[in-house]
Design a protein around this motif. Structure first.
Motif, PDB file in Angstrom:
ATOM      1  N   ARG A   1       0.930  -1.338  -0.039  1.00 32.22           N
ATOM      2  CA  ARG A   1      -0.170   0.084  -0.008  1.00 32.22           C
ATOM      3  C   ARG A   1       0.910   1.261   0.008  1.00 32.22           C
ATOM      4  O   ARG A   1       1.974   1.146   0.668  1.00 32.22           O
ATOM      5  N   PRO A   2       0.263   2.346  -0.664  1.00 30.22           N
ATOM      6  CA  PRO A   2       1.151   3.635  -0.604  1.00 30.22           C
ATOM      7  C   PRO A   2       1.400   3.897   1.077  1.00 30.22           C
ATOM      8  O   PRO A   2       0.554   3.701   1.857  1.00 30.22           O
ATOM      9  N   ALA A   3       2.483   4.657   1.126  1.00 29.20           N
ATOM     10  CA  ALA A   3       2.683   5.028   2.689  1.00 29.20           C
ATOM     11  C   ALA A   3       1.609   5.973   2.991  1.00 29.20           C
ATOM     12  O   ALA A   3       1.210   7.067   2.373  1.00 29.20           O
ATOM     13  N   SER A   4       1.124   5.524   4.215  1.00 32.60           N
ATOM     14  CA  SER A   4      -0.120   6.492   4.711  1.00 32.60           C
ATOM     15  C   SER A   4       0.526   7.761   5.416  1.00 32.60           C
ATOM     16  O   SER A   4      -0.349   8.954   5.313  1.00 32.60           O
ATOM     17  N   ALA A   5       1.656   7.856   5.847  1.00 33.44           N
ATOM     18  CA  ALA A   5       2.215   8.729   6.619  1.00 33.44           C
ATOM     19  C   ALA A   5       3.770   8.990   6.245  1.00 33.44           C
ATOM     20  O   ALA A   5       4.128   9.894   5.497  1.00 33.44           O
ATOM     21  N   ALA A   6       4.156   8.060   6.606  1.00 30.05           N
ATOM     22  CA  ALA A   6       6.067   8.181   6.557  1.00 30.05           C
ATOM     23  C   ALA A   6       6.646   7.061   5.700  1.00 30.05           C
ATOM     24  O   ALA A   6       5.879   5.783   5.755  1.00 30.05           O
ATOM     25  N   HIS A   7       7.788   7.227   5.360  1.00 32.92           N
ATOM     26  CA  HIS A   7       8.265   6.112   4.522  1.00 32.92           C
ATOM     27  C   HIS A   7       9.864   6.280   4.576  1.00 32.92           C
ATOM     28  O   HIS A   7      10.270   7.569   4.951  1.00 32.92           O
ATOM     29  N   LEU A   8      10.506   5.283   4.701  1.00 37.29           N
ATOM     30  CA  LEU A   8      12.219   5.447   4.689  1.00 37.29           C
ATOM     31  C   LEU A   8      12.741   5.899   3.406  1.00 37.29           C
ATOM     32  O   LEU A   8      12.214   5.467   2.244  1.00 37.29           O
ATOM     33  N   ILE A   9      13.441   7.049   3.482  1.00 37.33           N
ATOM     34  CA  ILE A   9      14.059   7.411   1.987  1.00 37.33           C
ATOM     35  C   ILE A   9      15.486   7.251   2.154  1.00 37.33           C
ATOM     36  O   ILE A   9      16.233   7.534   1.168  1.00 37.33           O
ATOM     37  N   GLU A  10      16.138   6.630   3.008  1.00 37.49           N
ATOM     38  CA  GLU A  10      17.529   6.486   3.300  1.00 37.49           C
ATOM     39  C   GLU A  10      17.975   5.408   2.458  1.00 37.49           C
ATOM     40  O   GLU A  10      17.517   4.443   2.061  1.00 37.49           O
ATOM     41  N   ARG A  11      19.132   5.812   1.812  1.00 42.75           N
ATOM     42  CA  ARG A  11      19.816   4.905   0.911  1.00 42.75           C
ATOM     43  C   ARG A  11      21.545   5.129   1.232  1.00 42.75           C
ATOM     44  O   ARG A  11      22.003   6.057   1.667  1.00 42.75           O
ATOM     45  N   ASP A  12      22.198   4.033   1.063  1.00 44.23           N
ATOM     46  CA  ASP A  12      23.658   4.313   1.331  1.00 44.23           C
ATOM     47  C   ASP A  12      24.139   5.320   0.471  1.00 44.23           C
ATOM     48  O   ASP A  12      23.985   5.177  -0.547  1.00 44.23           O
ATOM     49  N   ALA A  13      24.879   5.985   0.990  1.00 42.35           N
ATOM     50  CA  ALA A  13      25.709   7.154   0.292  1.00 42.35           C
ATOM     51  C   ALA A  13      24.894   8.026  -0.288  1.00 42.35           C
ATOM     52  O   ALA A  13      25.330   8.904  -1.077  1.00 42.35           O
ATOM     53  N   LEU A  14      23.756   8.368   0.245  1.00 42.99           N
ATOM     54  CA  LEU A  14      22.762   9.358  -0.181  1.00 42.99           C
ATOM     55  C   LEU A  14      22.755  10.451   0.603  1.00 42.99           C
ATOM     56  O   LEU A  14      22.650  10.527   1.756  1.00 42.99           O
ATOM     57  N   LEU A  15      23.466  11.665   0.039  1.00 41.39           N
ATOM     58  CA  LEU A  15      23.694  12.898   0.844  1.00 41.39           C
ATOM     59  C   LEU A  15      23.123  14.169   0.243  1.00 41.39           C
ATOM     60  O   LEU A  15      22.720  14.234  -0.893  1.00 41.39           O
ATOM     61  N   VAL A  16      22.696  15.131   0.839  1.00 41.86           N
ATOM     62  CA  VAL A  16      22.303  16.494   0.397  1.00 41.86           C
ATOM     63  C   VAL A  16      23.358  17.483   0.372  1.00 41.86           C
ATOM     64  O   VAL A  16      23.823  17.692   1.364  1.00 41.86           O
ATOM     65  N   GLY A  17      23.783  17.939  -0.651  1.00 38.92           N
ATOM     66  CA  GLY A  17      24.976  18.813  -0.741  1.00 38.92           C
ATOM     67  C   GLY A  17      24.759  20.038  -0.445  1.00 38.92           C
ATOM     68  O   GLY A  17      23.689  20.756  -0.330  1.00 38.92           O
ATOM     69  N   GLY A  18      25.680  21.221  -0.007  1.00 42.06           N
ATOM     70  CA  GLY A  18      25.702  22.377   0.084  1.00 42.06           C
ATOM     71  C   GLY A  18      24.872  22.655   1.396  1.00 42.06           C
ATOM     72  O   GLY A  18      24.386  21.934   2.222  1.00 42.06           O
ATOM     73  N   ASP A  19      25.015  24.200   1.580  1.00 40.70           N
ATOM     74  CA  ASP A  19      24.391  24.645   2.930  1.00 40.70           C
ATOM     75  C   ASP A  19      22.812  24.507   2.637  1.00 40.70           C
ATOM     76  O   ASP A  19      22.175  24.958   1.718  1.00 40.70           O
ATOM     77  N   THR A  20      22.019  24.146   3.845  1.00 39.14           N
ATOM     78  CA  THR A  20      20.653  24.172   3.646  1.00 39.14           C
ATOM     79  C   THR A  20      20.383  25.237   4.926  1.00 39.14           C
ATOM     80  O   THR A  20      20.705  24.575   6.129  1.00 39.14           O
ATOM     81  N   GLY A  21      19.285  25.990   4.830  1.00 39.62           N
ATOM     82  CA  GLY A  21      19.029  26.723   5.847  1.00 39.62           C
ATOM     83  C   GLY A  21      17.573  27.771   5.803  1.00 39.62           C
ATOM     84  O   GLY A  21      17.476  28.015   4.633  1.00 39.62           O
ATOM     85  N   ALA A  22      17.085  28.096   6.840  1.00 34.47           N
ATOM     86  CA  ALA A  22      16.052  28.872   7.006  1.00 34.47           C
ATOM     87  C   ALA A  22      15.616  29.260   8.131  1.00 34.47           C
ATOM     88  O   ALA A  22      15.826  28.672   9.330  1.00 34.47           O
ATOM     89  N   ALA A  23      14.926  30.501   8.324  1.00 31.41           N
ATOM     90  CA  ALA A  23      14.447  31.032   9.601  1.00 31.41           C
ATOM     91  C   ALA A  23      15.455  30.741  10.804  1.00 31.41           C
ATOM     92  O   ALA A  23      15.303  30.346  12.009  1.00 31.41           O
ATOM     93  N   GLY A  24      16.953  31.345  10.242  1.00 28.33           N
ATOM     94  CA  GLY A  24      18.044  31.466  11.289  1.00 28.33           C
ATOM     95  C   GLY A  24      18.461  30.036  11.486  1.00 28.33           C
ATOM     96  O   GLY A  24      19.302  29.818  12.429  1.00 28.33           O
TER      97      GLY A  24
END
Length: 187
Positions: free
Chosen positions: A83-106
């Motif tokens: 079934r489709p995820a009703s709320a949450a689902h794992l998105i982790e994968r080996d070696a999957l990173l988000v690059g750069g600075d991520t920021g908001a609201a201080g």
């Protein structure tokens, strides 16, 4: 997920009665780490179908009890319920990173490495484990913080310091609590 005993008992119901009791006994005697190994092994062995939200909940528990690294590959192999995820689902994968600075609201992750962990199927936001980079190049074993991103994952909506008790559970709850499933919008 703030009531550990209730969550533990609900997850025990995924297993056959005898294994479920053994899993509950692990909570009673303070052997949560062993219990989580029993849970994931039992789900795999008995080919139990689990929802994506339950998979995410188990992942949060493995993070809380220091077993995520050991159990994540096996948890990802557990059969989904289709079934489709009703709320949450794992998105982790080996070696999957988000690059750069991520920021908001201080809020800023400057110098830290966010690693996608759990996504909200309703609004698209993500819960990230935030690590430091060790001098030898690997990521720190333990998350420094947990961060909830905006749906496009370009900004932070909220940070949770990992050094506080229950931070991973609070962050997971924060991911789910501010989402309006009817509108698919963040409240």
């Amino acid at each position: 997920m703030t009531d550990g005993g209730a969550t533990w008992n609900r997850l025990a119901a995924l297993l056959p009665a005898a294994q479920g009791e053994e899993f509950k006994d692990c909570w009673a005697i303070g052997e949560q780490e062993a219990g989580l190994g029993l849970l994931v092994s039992g789900i795999l062995r008995d080919d139990v179908a689990i929802s994506e939200t339950v998979r995410a909940e188990i992942s949060v528990l493995t993070e809380v009890w220091g077993e995520r690294e050991a159990l994540a590959p096996r948890l990802r192999r557990c059969r989904g319920d289709g079934r489709p995820a009703s709320a949450a689902h794992l998105i982790e994968r080996d070696a999957l990173l988000v690059g750069g600075d991520t920021g908001a609201a201080g809020l800023s992750l400057s110098g830290l490495v966010p690693v996608p962990w759990i996504g909200c199927a309703r609004c698209g936001r993500a819960l990230m484990r935030v690590h430091t980079r060790e001098p030898w190049g690997d990521l720190s074993y333990v998350a420094e913080q947990y961060a909830i991103t905006t749906p496009d994952r370009t900004a932070l909506a909220r940070l949770f310091p990992a050094g506080t008790a229950g931070a991973a559970e609070q962050a997971f709850g924060g991911l789910l609590e501010t989402c309006d499933p009817a509108a698919g919008q963040v409240l």
